[in-house]
Design an enzyme around this catalytic site. Sequence first.
Site, PDB file in Angstrom:
ATOM      1  N   LEU A 108       0.735  -1.214  -0.031  1.00 45.59           N
ATOM      2  CA  LEU A 108      -0.088  -0.128  -0.220  1.00 45.59           C
ATOM      3  C   LEU A 108       0.876   1.149  -0.092  1.00 45.59           C
ATOM      4  CD1 LEU A 108      -2.738   1.223   0.811  1.00 45.59           C
ATOM      5  CD2 LEU A 108      -2.275   1.370   3.032  1.00 45.59           C
TER       6      LEU A 108
ATOM      7  N   GLU B 282      -7.070  -1.355   8.973  1.00 47.51           N
ATOM      8  CA  GLU B 282      -5.406  -1.484   9.239  1.00 47.51           C
ATOM      9  C   GLU B 282      -4.852  -1.339  10.665  1.00 47.51           C
ATOM     10  OE1 GLU B 282      -2.144   1.611   7.681  1.00 47.51           O
ATOM     11  OE2 GLU B 282      -3.770   1.276   6.219  1.00 47.51           O
TER      12      GLU B 282
ATOM     13  N   ARG C 159      18.098 -18.093  35.290  1.00 47.73           N
ATOM     14  CA  ARG C 159      19.013 -17.128  35.561  1.00 47.73           C
ATOM     15  C   ARG C 159      19.383 -17.014  37.077  1.00 47.73           C
ATOM     16  NH1 ARG C 159      23.984 -15.197  34.281  1.00 47.73           N
ATOM     17  NH2 ARG C 159      24.563 -13.329  35.215  1.00 47.73           N
TER      18      ARG C 159
ATOM     19  N   GLN D 171      11.404 -10.320  44.641  1.00 47.06           N
ATOM     20  CA  GLN D 171      10.301  -9.722  44.430  1.00 47.06           C
ATOM     21  C   GLN D 171      10.204  -8.457  43.432  1.00 47.06           C
ATOM     22  OE1 GLN D 171       8.849  -8.697  48.250  1.00 47.06           O
ATOM     23  NE2 GLN D 171       7.925 -10.735  48.637  1.00 47.06           N
TER      24      GLN D 171
ATOM     25  N   GLN E 131      15.066  -5.490  30.927  1.00 50.15           N
ATOM     26  CA  GLN E 131      15.763  -5.227  32.250  1.00 50.15           C
ATOM     27  C   GLN E 131      16.025  -6.461  32.915  1.00 50.15           C
ATOM     28  OE1 GLN E 131      16.971  -2.433  32.805  1.00 50.15           O
ATOM     29  NE2 GLN E 131      17.617  -2.488  34.776  1.00 50.15           N
TER      30      GLN E 131
ATOM     31  N   ALA F  49       1.082   3.561  10.374  1.00 52.02           N
ATOM     32  CA  ALA F  49      -0.407   3.822  10.435  1.00 52.02           C
ATOM     33  C   ALA F  49      -0.653   4.689  11.270  1.00 52.02           C
ATOM     34  CB  ALA F  49      -1.037   2.216  10.743  1.00 52.02           C
TER      35      ALA F  49
HETATM   36  C1  LIG Z   1       9.028   0.703   8.740  1.00 49.87           C
HETATM   37  C2  LIG Z   1       7.886   1.464   8.175  1.00 49.87           C
HETATM   38  C3  LIG Z   1       6.870   0.873   7.551  1.00 49.87           C
HETATM   39  C4  LIG Z   1       5.845   1.793   6.821  1.00 49.87           C
HETATM   40  N1  LIG Z   1       4.839   1.244   5.827  1.00 49.87           N
HETATM   41  C5  LIG Z   1       4.111   2.047   5.417  1.00 49.87           C
HETATM   42  C6  LIG Z   1       3.341   1.548   4.034  1.00 49.87           C
HETATM   43  O1  LIG Z   1       3.384   0.270   3.700  1.00 49.87           O
HETATM   44  N2  LIG Z   1       2.558   2.275   3.403  1.00 49.87           N
HETATM   45  C7  LIG Z   1       2.670   3.712   3.620  1.00 49.87           C
HETATM   46  O2  LIG Z   1       1.870   4.570   2.938  1.00 49.87           O
HETATM   47  N3  LIG Z   1       3.295   4.041   4.640  1.00 49.87           N
HETATM   48  C8  LIG Z   1       4.024   3.360   5.637  1.00 49.87           C
HETATM   49  N4  LIG Z   1       4.936   4.036   6.406  1.00 49.87           N
HETATM   50  C9  LIG Z   1       4.785   5.163   6.841  1.00 49.87           C
HETATM   51  C10 LIG Z   1       4.118   5.677   8.034  1.00 49.87           C
HETATM   52  O3  LIG Z   1       2.644   5.287   8.242  1.00 49.87           O
HETATM   53  C11 LIG Z   1       4.763   7.265   8.574  1.00 49.87           C
HETATM   54  O4  LIG Z   1       6.142   6.952   8.891  1.00 49.87           O
HETATM   55  C12 LIG Z   1       3.866   7.704   9.525  1.00 49.87           C
HETATM   56  O5  LIG Z   1       2.210   8.046   9.043  1.00 49.87           O
HETATM   57  C13 LIG Z   1       4.490   9.092  10.099  1.00 49.87           C
HETATM   58  O6  LIG Z   1       4.753   9.850   8.791  1.00 49.87           O
HETATM   59  P1  LIG Z   1       6.399  10.510   8.755  1.00 49.87           P
HETATM   60  O7  LIG Z   1       7.261   9.396   9.147  1.00 49.87           O
HETATM   61  O8  LIG Z   1       6.353  11.455   7.728  1.00 49.87           O
HETATM   62  O9  LIG Z   1       6.323  11.433  10.281  1.00 49.87           O
HETATM   63  P2  LIG Z   1       5.702  13.135  10.610  1.00 49.87           P
HETATM   64  O10 LIG Z   1       4.326  13.033   9.805  1.00 49.87           O
HETATM   65  O11 LIG Z   1       6.795  13.797   9.778  1.00 49.87           O
HETATM   66  O12 LIG Z   1       6.067  13.155  12.058  1.00 49.87           O
HETATM   67  C14 LIG Z   1       7.026  13.710  12.738  1.00 49.87           C
HETATM   68  C15 LIG Z   1       6.519  13.642  14.107  1.00 49.87           C
HETATM   69  O13 LIG Z   1       5.549  14.806  14.269  1.00 49.87           O
HETATM   70  C16 LIG Z   1       4.416  14.536  14.788  1.00 49.87           C
HETATM   71  N5  LIG Z   1       3.240  15.090  14.382  1.00 49.87           N
HETATM   72  C17 LIG Z   1       3.016  15.416  13.032  1.00 49.87           C
HETATM   73  N6  LIG Z   1       1.939  15.891  12.879  1.00 49.87           N
HETATM   74  C18 LIG Z   1       1.395  16.646  14.179  1.00 49.87           C
HETATM   75  C19 LIG Z   1       0.374  17.155  14.864  1.00 49.87           C
HETATM   76  N7  LIG Z   1      -0.677  17.740  13.743  1.00 49.87           N
HETATM   77  N8  LIG Z   1       0.440  17.164  15.971  1.00 49.87           N
HETATM   78  C20 LIG Z   1       1.183  16.536  16.953  1.00 49.87           C
HETATM   79  N9  LIG Z   1       2.380  16.045  16.456  1.00 49.87           N
HETATM   80  C21 LIG Z   1       2.509  15.953  15.139  1.00 49.87           C
HETATM   81  C22 LIG Z   1       4.425  12.916  14.669  1.00 49.87           C
HETATM   82  O14 LIG Z   1       3.400  12.308  15.452  1.00 49.87           O
HETATM   83  C23 LIG Z   1       5.753  12.605  14.569  1.00 49.87           C
HETATM   84  O15 LIG Z   1       6.055  12.402  16.086  1.00 49.87           O
HETATM   85  C24 LIG Z   1       5.912   3.155   7.070  1.00 49.87           C
HETATM   86  C25 LIG Z   1       6.931   3.521   8.125  1.00 49.87           C
HETATM   87  C26 LIG Z   1       7.909   2.830   8.407  1.00 49.87           C
HETATM   88  C27 LIG Z   1       8.807   3.601   9.322  1.00 49.87           C
END
Ligand SMILES: Cc1cc2nc3c(=O)[nH]c(=O)nc-3n(C[C@H](O)[C@H](O)[C@H](O)COP(=O)(O)OP(=O)(O)OC[C@H]3O[C@@H](n4cnc5c(N)ncnc54)[C@H](O)[C@@H]3O)c2cc1C
Length: 389
Positions: A125, A245, A271, A282, A346, A373
Amino acid sequence: MNHQFSLNEEQQAILDAADQFGRDVLYPLAEKMDNEEWWPEEAFKKMAEFGMLGTTVDPKYGGAGLDYLSSGLIAQAFGRWNHAMALSWVAHDNLCVDNLYRNGSEYLKTKYLPNLCNGEHIGCLGITEPGAGSDALGSMRTSAVKDGDHYILNGSKLYITNGPVADVALVYAKTDLNAGNKGITAFLVDKTMPGWGTAQKLIKMGFRGSQTAELVFENCRVPKENIVGDEGRGHIVVMSGLDFERAMIAPISVGMSERALEISLEFSKVREQFGKSISSFQMIQSKLADMYVWTETSKTFVHKVLAEASQAEKGQGGRGHIHIQAAAAVMYAANMCNKVLDEMVQIHGGNGYIWESESNRLYRGNKLLEIGAGTTEVRKLIISAGLLR
Ligand SMILES: Cc1cc2nc3c(=O)[nH]c(=O)nc-3n(C[C@H](O)[C@H](O)[C@H](O)COP(=O)(O)OP(=O)(O)OC[C@H]3O[C@@H](n4cnc5c(N)ncnc54)[C@H](O)[C@@H]3O)c2cc1C
Protein backbone atom coordinates in the site's frame (compact mmCIF):
# COMPACT_ATOMS: atom_id res chain seq x y z
CA MET A 1 -23.21 -5.08 19.52
CA ASN A 2 -21.27 -8.22 20.31
CA HIS A 3 -19.42 -7.94 23.62
CA GLN A 4 -17.06 -10.81 23.21
CA PHE A 5 -14.77 -11.59 26.12
CA SER A 6 -13.38 -14.91 25.03
CA LEU A 7 -12.69 -16.65 21.76
CA ASN A 8 -15.14 -19.27 20.55
CA GLU A 9 -13.98 -22.73 19.54
CA GLU A 10 -13.45 -21.84 15.89
CA GLN A 11 -11.50 -18.66 16.69
CA GLN A 12 -9.32 -20.53 19.21
CA ALA A 13 -8.62 -23.18 16.54
CA ILE A 14 -7.53 -20.45 14.08
CA LEU A 15 -5.24 -18.88 16.71
CA ASP A 16 -3.76 -22.29 17.57
CA ALA A 17 -3.18 -23.19 13.91
CA ALA A 18 -1.51 -19.83 13.20
CA ASP A 19 0.58 -20.19 16.36
CA GLN A 20 1.76 -23.63 15.27
CA PHE A 21 2.56 -22.32 11.78
CA GLY A 22 4.38 -19.34 13.32
CA ARG A 23 6.48 -21.56 15.58
CA ASP A 24 7.27 -24.23 12.97
CA VAL A 25 7.67 -22.15 9.81
CA LEU A 26 8.20 -18.46 10.65
CA TYR A 27 10.26 -18.56 13.84
CA PRO A 28 13.22 -20.39 12.23
CA LEU A 29 13.42 -17.57 9.63
CA ALA A 30 13.44 -14.71 12.13
CA GLU A 31 17.11 -14.57 13.10
CA LYS A 32 18.46 -14.53 9.54
CA MET A 33 15.83 -11.95 8.51
CA ASP A 34 16.95 -9.74 11.38
CA ASN A 35 20.68 -10.16 10.79
CA GLU A 36 20.71 -9.78 7.03
CA GLU A 37 17.48 -7.92 6.14
CA TRP A 38 16.81 -11.19 4.28
CA TRP A 39 13.48 -11.95 2.58
CA PRO A 40 12.48 -15.64 2.54
CA GLU A 41 10.90 -16.01 -0.91
CA GLU A 42 8.85 -19.10 -0.10
CA ALA A 43 7.17 -17.86 3.09
CA PHE A 44 4.07 -16.36 1.43
CA LYS A 45 3.50 -19.49 -0.66
CA LYS A 46 3.63 -21.59 2.52
CA MET A 47 1.09 -19.26 4.16
CA ALA A 48 -1.19 -19.74 1.15
CA GLU A 49 -0.90 -23.54 1.47
CA PHE A 50 -2.14 -23.23 5.04
CA GLY A 51 -5.04 -20.92 4.04
CA MET A 52 -3.46 -17.87 5.65
CA LEU A 53 -3.46 -15.48 2.68
CA GLY A 54 -6.47 -13.51 1.49
CA THR A 55 -7.90 -14.26 4.89
CA THR A 56 -10.81 -11.78 4.65
CA VAL A 57 -11.51 -12.42 0.96
CA ASP A 58 -14.48 -14.44 -0.33
CA PRO A 59 -13.42 -18.03 -1.22
CA LYS A 60 -14.73 -17.47 -4.77
CA TYR A 61 -11.61 -15.30 -5.36
CA GLY A 62 -9.35 -17.79 -3.55
CA GLY A 63 -9.59 -16.31 -0.06
CA ALA A 64 -10.44 -17.82 3.31
CA GLY A 65 -13.60 -15.78 4.02
CA LEU A 66 -12.67 -14.96 7.63
CA ASP A 67 -13.77 -11.89 9.57
CA TYR A 68 -11.36 -9.27 11.00
CA LEU A 69 -11.18 -10.88 14.42
CA SER A 70 -10.09 -14.24 13.00
CA SER A 71 -7.68 -12.53 10.63
CA GLY A 72 -6.30 -10.46 13.52
CA LEU A 73 -5.65 -13.64 15.50
CA ILE A 74 -3.31 -14.72 12.70
CA ALA A 75 -1.47 -11.37 13.00
CA GLN A 76 -1.20 -11.91 16.76
CA ALA A 77 0.24 -15.43 16.37
CA PHE A 78 2.68 -14.34 13.64
CA GLY A 79 3.67 -11.37 15.87
CA ARG A 80 4.70 -13.83 18.58
CA TRP A 81 7.09 -15.79 16.42
CA ASN A 82 8.29 -13.44 13.68
CA HIS A 83 7.01 -9.88 13.99
CA ALA A 84 8.78 -8.74 10.81
CA MET A 85 6.88 -11.34 8.80
CA ALA A 86 3.68 -10.39 10.64
CA LEU A 87 4.11 -6.81 9.42
CA SER A 88 4.71 -7.88 5.82
CA TRP A 89 1.70 -10.17 6.06
CA VAL A 90 -0.57 -7.37 7.32
CA ALA A 91 0.69 -4.99 4.60
CA HIS A 92 -0.19 -7.61 2.00
CA ASP A 93 -3.31 -9.20 3.42
CA ASN A 94 -5.04 -6.20 4.90
CA LEU A 95 -3.56 -2.94 3.60
CA CYS A 96 -3.58 -4.12 -0.01
CA VAL A 97 -5.72 -7.24 -0.47
CA ASP A 98 -8.59 -6.53 1.93
CA ASN A 99 -8.81 -2.95 0.65
CA LEU A 100 -8.98 -4.18 -2.95
CA TYR A 101 -11.60 -6.75 -1.97
CA ARG A 102 -13.78 -4.15 -0.21
CA ASN A 103 -13.45 -1.35 -2.77
CA GLY A 104 -12.38 -2.85 -6.11
CA SER A 105 -14.54 -3.52 -9.16
CA GLU A 106 -15.51 -7.07 -10.13
CA TYR A 107 -12.95 -6.82 -12.98
CA LEU A 108 -10.10 -5.93 -10.59
CA LYS A 109 -11.08 -8.53 -8.02
CA THR A 110 -11.29 -11.30 -10.61
CA LYS A 111 -8.03 -10.28 -12.24
CA TYR A 112 -5.84 -9.69 -9.18
CA LEU A 113 -7.22 -11.45 -6.09
CA PRO A 114 -6.54 -15.11 -7.02
CA ASN A 115 -2.77 -14.58 -7.36
CA LEU A 116 -2.71 -12.41 -4.23
CA CYS A 117 -4.44 -15.22 -2.33
CA ASN A 118 -2.26 -18.09 -3.59
CA GLY A 119 1.10 -16.47 -2.79
CA GLU A 120 2.14 -15.87 -6.43
CA HIS A 121 1.87 -12.11 -5.99
CA ILE A 122 2.74 -9.85 -3.08
CA GLY A 123 0.85 -6.63 -2.43
CA CYS A 124 1.64 -3.33 -0.76
CA LEU A 125 0.00 0.00 0.00
CA GLY A 126 1.44 3.40 -0.95
CA ILE A 127 0.10 6.44 0.87
CA THR A 128 3.14 8.06 2.57
CA GLU A 129 5.44 10.34 0.56
CA PRO A 130 8.71 12.11 1.35
CA GLY A 131 6.76 15.31 2.11
CA ALA A 132 3.50 13.72 3.24
CA GLY A 133 3.53 11.63 6.46
CA SER A 134 1.00 12.49 9.15
CA ASP A 135 -0.60 14.94 6.71
CA ALA A 136 -0.76 12.15 4.11
CA LEU A 137 -3.77 13.46 2.22
CA GLY A 138 -3.30 17.24 2.40
CA SER A 139 0.40 17.20 1.45
CA MET A 140 0.15 14.41 -1.16
CA ARG A 141 2.02 15.32 -4.36
CA THR A 142 1.80 12.14 -6.44
CA SER A 143 -0.34 13.09 -9.42
CA ALA A 144 -2.47 11.13 -11.86
CA VAL A 145 -3.35 12.89 -15.11
CA LYS A 146 -5.93 11.44 -17.49
CA ASP A 147 -4.64 10.52 -20.95
CA GLY A 148 -7.34 8.76 -22.98
CA ASP A 149 -8.05 5.38 -21.41
CA HIS A 150 -5.08 5.69 -19.04
CA TYR A 151 -3.86 7.81 -16.15
CA ILE A 152 -0.23 8.92 -16.02
CA LEU A 153 1.15 8.66 -12.48
CA ASN A 154 4.13 10.70 -11.30
CA GLY A 155 5.52 10.84 -7.77
CA SER A 156 7.10 8.76 -5.05
CA LYS A 157 5.89 6.79 -2.04
CA LEU A 158 8.19 6.41 0.95
CA TYR A 159 8.60 3.68 3.62
CA ILE A 160 6.48 1.19 1.69
CA THR A 161 6.30 -2.18 3.43
CA ASN A 162 6.84 -5.00 0.87
CA GLY A 163 7.91 -2.34 -1.68
CA PRO A 164 11.05 -4.21 -2.86
CA VAL A 165 9.20 -7.52 -3.34
CA ALA A 166 5.71 -6.35 -4.33
CA ASP A 167 3.97 -7.24 -7.59
CA VAL A 168 1.00 -4.91 -7.08
CA ALA A 169 0.53 -1.72 -5.14
CA LEU A 170 -2.58 0.11 -4.04
CA VAL A 171 -1.43 3.67 -4.68
CA TYR A 172 -3.14 6.95 -3.88
CA ALA A 173 -2.61 9.87 -6.22
CA LYS A 174 -4.15 13.29 -6.77
CA THR A 175 -6.36 13.58 -9.80
CA ASP A 176 -7.06 17.17 -8.67
CA LEU A 177 -4.04 18.87 -7.12
CA ASN A 178 -6.11 21.86 -6.00
CA ALA A 179 -8.71 19.99 -3.96
CA GLY A 180 -6.82 19.80 -0.63
CA ASN A 181 -7.59 16.57 1.25
CA LYS A 182 -9.93 15.55 -1.56
CA GLY A 183 -9.31 15.05 -5.28
CA ILE A 184 -7.53 11.78 -4.44
CA THR A 185 -8.00 8.59 -6.44
CA ALA A 186 -6.89 5.06 -5.53
CA PHE A 187 -5.20 2.98 -8.26
CA LEU A 188 -4.13 -0.63 -8.39
CA VAL A 189 -0.70 -0.41 -10.01
CA ASP A 190 0.97 -3.55 -11.22
CA LYS A 191 4.70 -3.98 -11.56
CA THR A 192 4.45 -4.85 -15.26
CA MET A 193 3.13 -1.35 -16.03
CA PRO A 194 5.88 0.84 -17.51
CA GLY A 195 7.10 3.52 -15.09
CA TRP A 196 7.06 1.53 -11.80
CA GLY A 197 10.43 1.77 -10.03
CA THR A 198 11.97 0.91 -6.68
CA ALA A 199 14.24 3.82 -5.72
CA GLN A 200 15.92 2.24 -2.72
CA LYS A 201 15.52 -0.55 -0.23
CA LEU A 202 15.56 0.95 3.28
CA ILE A 203 17.54 -0.58 6.15
CA LYS A 204 15.72 -0.44 9.47
CA MET A 205 16.55 -0.74 13.18
CA GLY A 206 13.78 -3.25 13.78
CA PHE A 207 11.25 -5.39 11.92
CA ARG A 208 14.27 -6.21 9.78
CA GLY A 209 13.67 -8.58 6.89
CA SER A 210 10.24 -7.06 6.34
CA GLN A 211 11.19 -5.33 3.13
CA THR A 212 10.73 -1.55 2.97
CA ALA A 213 11.38 0.77 0.03
CA GLU A 214 10.71 4.04 -1.68
CA LEU A 215 8.61 3.40 -4.77
CA VAL A 216 8.86 5.85 -7.67
CA PHE A 217 6.33 6.28 -10.45
CA GLU A 218 7.67 8.02 -13.55
CA ASN A 219 5.07 8.54 -16.25
CA CYS A 220 3.57 5.25 -15.11
CA ARG A 221 0.64 4.38 -17.41
CA VAL A 222 -2.24 2.88 -15.47
CA PRO A 223 -5.43 1.80 -17.30
CA LYS A 224 -8.58 3.55 -16.10
CA GLU A 225 -10.06 0.13 -15.20
CA ASN A 226 -7.46 0.00 -12.40
CA ILE A 227 -9.12 2.76 -10.38
CA VAL A 228 -10.21 1.35 -7.00
CA GLY A 229 -13.50 2.92 -5.93
CA ASP A 230 -14.49 6.11 -7.73
CA GLU A 231 -12.31 8.81 -9.25
CA GLY A 232 -11.76 11.67 -6.79
CA ARG A 233 -13.16 9.63 -3.87
CA GLY A 234 -9.89 8.01 -2.77
CA HIS A 235 -10.02 9.86 0.56
CA ILE A 236 -13.01 7.67 1.47
CA VAL A 237 -11.08 4.51 0.53
CA VAL A 238 -8.09 5.69 2.62
CA MET A 239 -10.05 6.73 5.69
CA SER A 240 -12.24 3.62 5.81
CA GLY A 241 -9.21 1.38 5.18
CA LEU A 242 -7.12 3.02 7.91
CA ASP A 243 -9.49 1.92 10.67
CA PHE A 244 -9.31 -1.74 9.65
CA GLU A 245 -5.56 -1.38 9.13
CA ARG A 246 -5.12 -0.02 12.67
CA ALA A 247 -7.35 -2.74 14.13
CA MET A 248 -5.26 -5.34 12.26
CA ILE A 249 -1.83 -3.94 13.20
CA ALA A 250 -2.66 -3.79 16.92
CA PRO A 251 -2.54 -7.59 17.41
CA ILE A 252 1.10 -7.63 16.28
CA SER A 253 1.90 -5.68 19.47
CA VAL A 254 -0.17 -8.17 21.46
CA GLY A 255 1.75 -11.11 19.99
CA MET A 256 5.10 -9.44 20.66
CA SER A 257 4.04 -8.72 24.27
CA GLU A 258 3.00 -12.34 24.77
CA ARG A 259 6.32 -13.62 23.50
CA ALA A 260 8.26 -11.08 25.58
CA LEU A 261 6.47 -12.25 28.72
CA GLU A 262 7.06 -15.91 27.82
CA ILE A 263 10.81 -15.55 27.33
CA SER A 264 11.09 -13.36 30.43
CA LEU A 265 9.41 -16.03 32.54
CA GLU A 266 11.71 -18.71 31.12
CA PHE A 267 14.85 -16.61 31.61
CA SER A 268 13.97 -15.49 35.13
CA LYS A 269 13.52 -19.10 36.22
CA VAL A 270 16.91 -20.31 34.94
CA ARG A 271 19.11 -17.27 35.58
CA GLU A 272 20.65 -17.43 39.03
CA GLN A 273 22.24 -14.65 41.06
CA PHE A 274 23.03 -14.54 44.78
CA GLY A 275 22.56 -18.34 44.76
CA LYS A 276 18.90 -18.18 43.69
CA SER A 277 16.90 -17.87 40.51
CA ILE A 278 16.18 -14.21 39.79
CA SER A 279 12.45 -15.10 39.66
CA SER A 280 12.60 -15.40 43.46
CA PHE A 281 13.31 -11.67 43.78
CA GLN A 282 10.21 -9.61 44.40
CA MET A 283 11.35 -6.79 42.12
CA ILE A 284 11.53 -9.25 39.21
CA GLN A 285 8.14 -10.72 40.19
CA SER A 286 6.69 -7.20 40.15
CA LYS A 287 7.90 -6.72 36.57
CA LEU A 288 6.42 -10.06 35.48
CA ALA A 289 3.07 -9.16 37.05
CA ASP A 290 3.04 -5.76 35.32
CA MET A 291 3.94 -7.35 31.98
CA TYR A 292 1.09 -9.83 32.35
CA VAL A 293 -1.48 -7.12 33.13
CA TRP A 294 -0.32 -4.87 30.25
CA THR A 295 -0.45 -7.80 27.82
CA GLU A 296 -3.86 -9.05 28.95
CA THR A 297 -5.50 -5.61 28.93
CA SER A 298 -4.24 -4.82 25.45
CA LYS A 299 -5.28 -8.28 24.19
CA THR A 300 -8.82 -7.85 25.55
CA PHE A 301 -9.17 -4.37 24.05
CA VAL A 302 -7.70 -5.39 20.68
CA HIS A 303 -9.96 -8.45 20.39
CA LYS A 304 -13.00 -6.32 21.25
CA VAL A 305 -12.16 -3.76 18.55
CA LEU A 306 -11.44 -6.50 16.00
CA ALA A 307 -14.86 -8.02 16.82
CA GLU A 308 -16.46 -4.61 16.27
CA ALA A 309 -14.56 -4.11 13.01
CA SER A 310 -15.86 -7.51 11.91
CA GLN A 311 -19.40 -6.24 12.36
CA ALA A 312 -18.87 -2.82 10.77
CA GLU A 313 -21.05 -2.24 7.75
CA LYS A 314 -19.41 -1.58 4.39
CA GLY A 315 -18.36 2.07 4.26
CA GLN A 316 -18.66 2.50 8.03
CA GLY A 317 -14.92 2.96 8.61
CA GLY A 318 -13.31 6.40 8.80
CA ARG A 319 -15.84 7.94 11.17
CA GLY A 320 -17.73 7.53 14.42
CA HIS A 321 -17.20 4.85 17.05
CA ILE A 322 -14.97 2.48 15.02
CA HIS A 323 -12.69 5.38 14.04
CA ILE A 324 -12.01 6.23 17.70
CA GLN A 325 -11.81 2.62 18.85
CA ALA A 326 -9.34 1.47 16.17
CA ALA A 327 -7.02 4.43 16.90
CA ALA A 328 -7.31 3.75 20.65
CA ALA A 329 -6.62 0.02 20.32
CA VAL A 330 -3.52 0.39 18.15
CA MET A 331 -2.21 3.20 20.36
CA TYR A 332 -2.78 1.31 23.60
CA ALA A 333 -1.38 -2.00 22.32
CA ALA A 334 1.78 -0.33 20.99
CA ASN A 335 2.32 1.76 24.14
CA MET A 336 1.80 -1.27 26.40
CA CYS A 337 4.06 -3.39 24.24
CA ASN A 338 6.85 -0.83 24.60
CA LYS A 339 6.49 -1.03 28.39
CA VAL A 340 6.52 -4.83 28.28
CA LEU A 341 9.61 -4.88 26.04
CA ASP A 342 11.45 -2.44 28.28
CA GLU A 343 10.89 -4.65 31.34
CA MET A 344 11.79 -7.75 29.29
CA VAL A 345 15.25 -6.32 28.51
CA GLN A 346 15.69 -5.27 32.14
CA ILE A 347 14.93 -8.83 33.28
CA HIS A 348 17.42 -10.20 30.74
CA GLY A 349 20.19 -7.84 31.94
CA GLY A 350 23.22 -7.72 29.61
CA ASN A 351 21.85 -10.63 27.59
CA GLY A 352 18.95 -8.43 26.48
CA TYR A 353 21.35 -5.80 25.19
CA ILE A 354 23.16 -8.17 22.82
CA TRP A 355 22.04 -7.83 19.20
CA GLU A 356 21.41 -11.49 18.40
CA SER A 357 19.29 -12.29 21.47
CA GLU A 358 15.57 -12.72 20.80
CA SER A 359 14.78 -10.16 23.47
CA ASN A 360 16.92 -7.60 21.64
CA ARG A 361 15.22 -8.36 18.31
CA LEU A 362 11.83 -7.78 19.92
CA TYR A 363 13.03 -4.63 21.71
CA ARG A 364 14.30 -3.00 18.49
CA GLY A 365 10.94 -3.67 16.89
CA ASN A 366 8.11 -2.16 18.78
CA LYS A 367 8.86 1.55 18.32
CA LEU A 368 7.58 1.24 14.75
CA LEU A 369 4.13 0.35 16.03
CA GLU A 370 3.94 3.81 17.65
CA ILE A 371 4.78 5.37 14.25
CA GLY A 372 3.31 3.36 11.36
CA ALA A 373 -0.40 3.59 10.40
CA GLY A 374 -0.56 7.00 12.08
CA THR A 375 1.69 8.00 14.99
CA THR A 376 0.66 7.99 18.66
CA GLU A 377 0.13 11.76 18.34
CA VAL A 378 -2.16 11.35 15.32
CA ARG A 379 -4.07 8.58 17.13
CA LYS A 380 -4.59 10.97 20.08
CA LEU A 381 -5.85 13.66 17.68
CA ILE A 382 -8.42 11.20 16.28
CA ILE A 383 -9.56 10.03 19.72
CA SER A 384 -9.85 13.52 21.21
CA ALA A 385 -11.59 14.92 18.11
CA GLY A 386 -14.13 12.09 18.33
CA LEU A 387 -14.71 12.63 22.05
CA LEU A 388 -15.11 16.38 21.71
CA ARG A 389 -17.43 16.25 18.69
C1 LIG B 1 9.02 0.65 8.68
C2 LIG B 1 7.90 1.50 8.17
C3 LIG B 1 6.92 0.92 7.37
C4 LIG B 1 5.90 1.72 6.82
N1 LIG B 1 5.01 1.14 5.95
C5 LIG B 1 4.17 1.96 5.23
C6 LIG B 1 3.40 1.43 4.15
O1 LIG B 1 3.41 0.23 3.88
N2 LIG B 1 2.64 2.29 3.43
C7 LIG B 1 2.60 3.64 3.70
O2 LIG B 1 1.90 4.37 3.00
N3 LIG B 1 3.31 4.16 4.73
C8 LIG B 1 4.10 3.36 5.49
N4 LIG B 1 4.86 3.88 6.52
C9 LIG B 1 4.78 5.32 6.81
C10 LIG B 1 4.13 5.67 8.12
O3 LIG B 1 2.74 5.52 8.05
C11 LIG B 1 4.59 7.12 8.47
O4 LIG B 1 5.95 7.04 8.83
C12 LIG B 1 3.76 7.74 9.55
O5 LIG B 1 2.46 8.00 9.12
C13 LIG B 1 4.38 9.07 10.05
O6 LIG B 1 4.77 9.91 9.02
P1 LIG B 1 6.25 10.54 9.02
O7 LIG B 1 7.21 9.43 9.22
O8 LIG B 1 6.40 11.35 7.78
O9 LIG B 1 6.32 11.48 10.29
P2 LIG B 1 5.82 12.99 10.39
O10 LIG B 1 4.42 13.14 9.94
O11 LIG B 1 6.83 13.89 9.78
O12 LIG B 1 5.83 13.20 11.97
C14 LIG B 1 7.00 13.53 12.72
C15 LIG B 1 6.54 13.77 14.17
O13 LIG B 1 5.63 14.88 14.22
C16 LIG B 1 4.44 14.49 14.87
N5 LIG B 1 3.30 15.21 14.30
C17 LIG B 1 2.95 15.36 12.98
N6 LIG B 1 1.81 16.06 12.88
C18 LIG B 1 1.42 16.35 14.14
C19 LIG B 1 0.31 17.07 14.73
N7 LIG B 1 -0.65 17.61 13.96
N8 LIG B 1 0.26 17.17 16.08
C20 LIG B 1 1.19 16.62 16.86
N9 LIG B 1 2.27 15.95 16.40
C21 LIG B 1 2.36 15.81 15.06
C22 LIG B 1 4.32 12.98 14.59
O14 LIG B 1 3.46 12.35 15.49
C23 LIG B 1 5.79 12.58 14.75
O15 LIG B 1 6.07 12.44 16.12
C24 LIG B 1 5.83 3.09 7.13
C25 LIG B 1 6.80 3.66 8.00
C26 LIG B 1 7.82 2.89 8.50
C27 LIG B 1 8.85 3.55 9.38
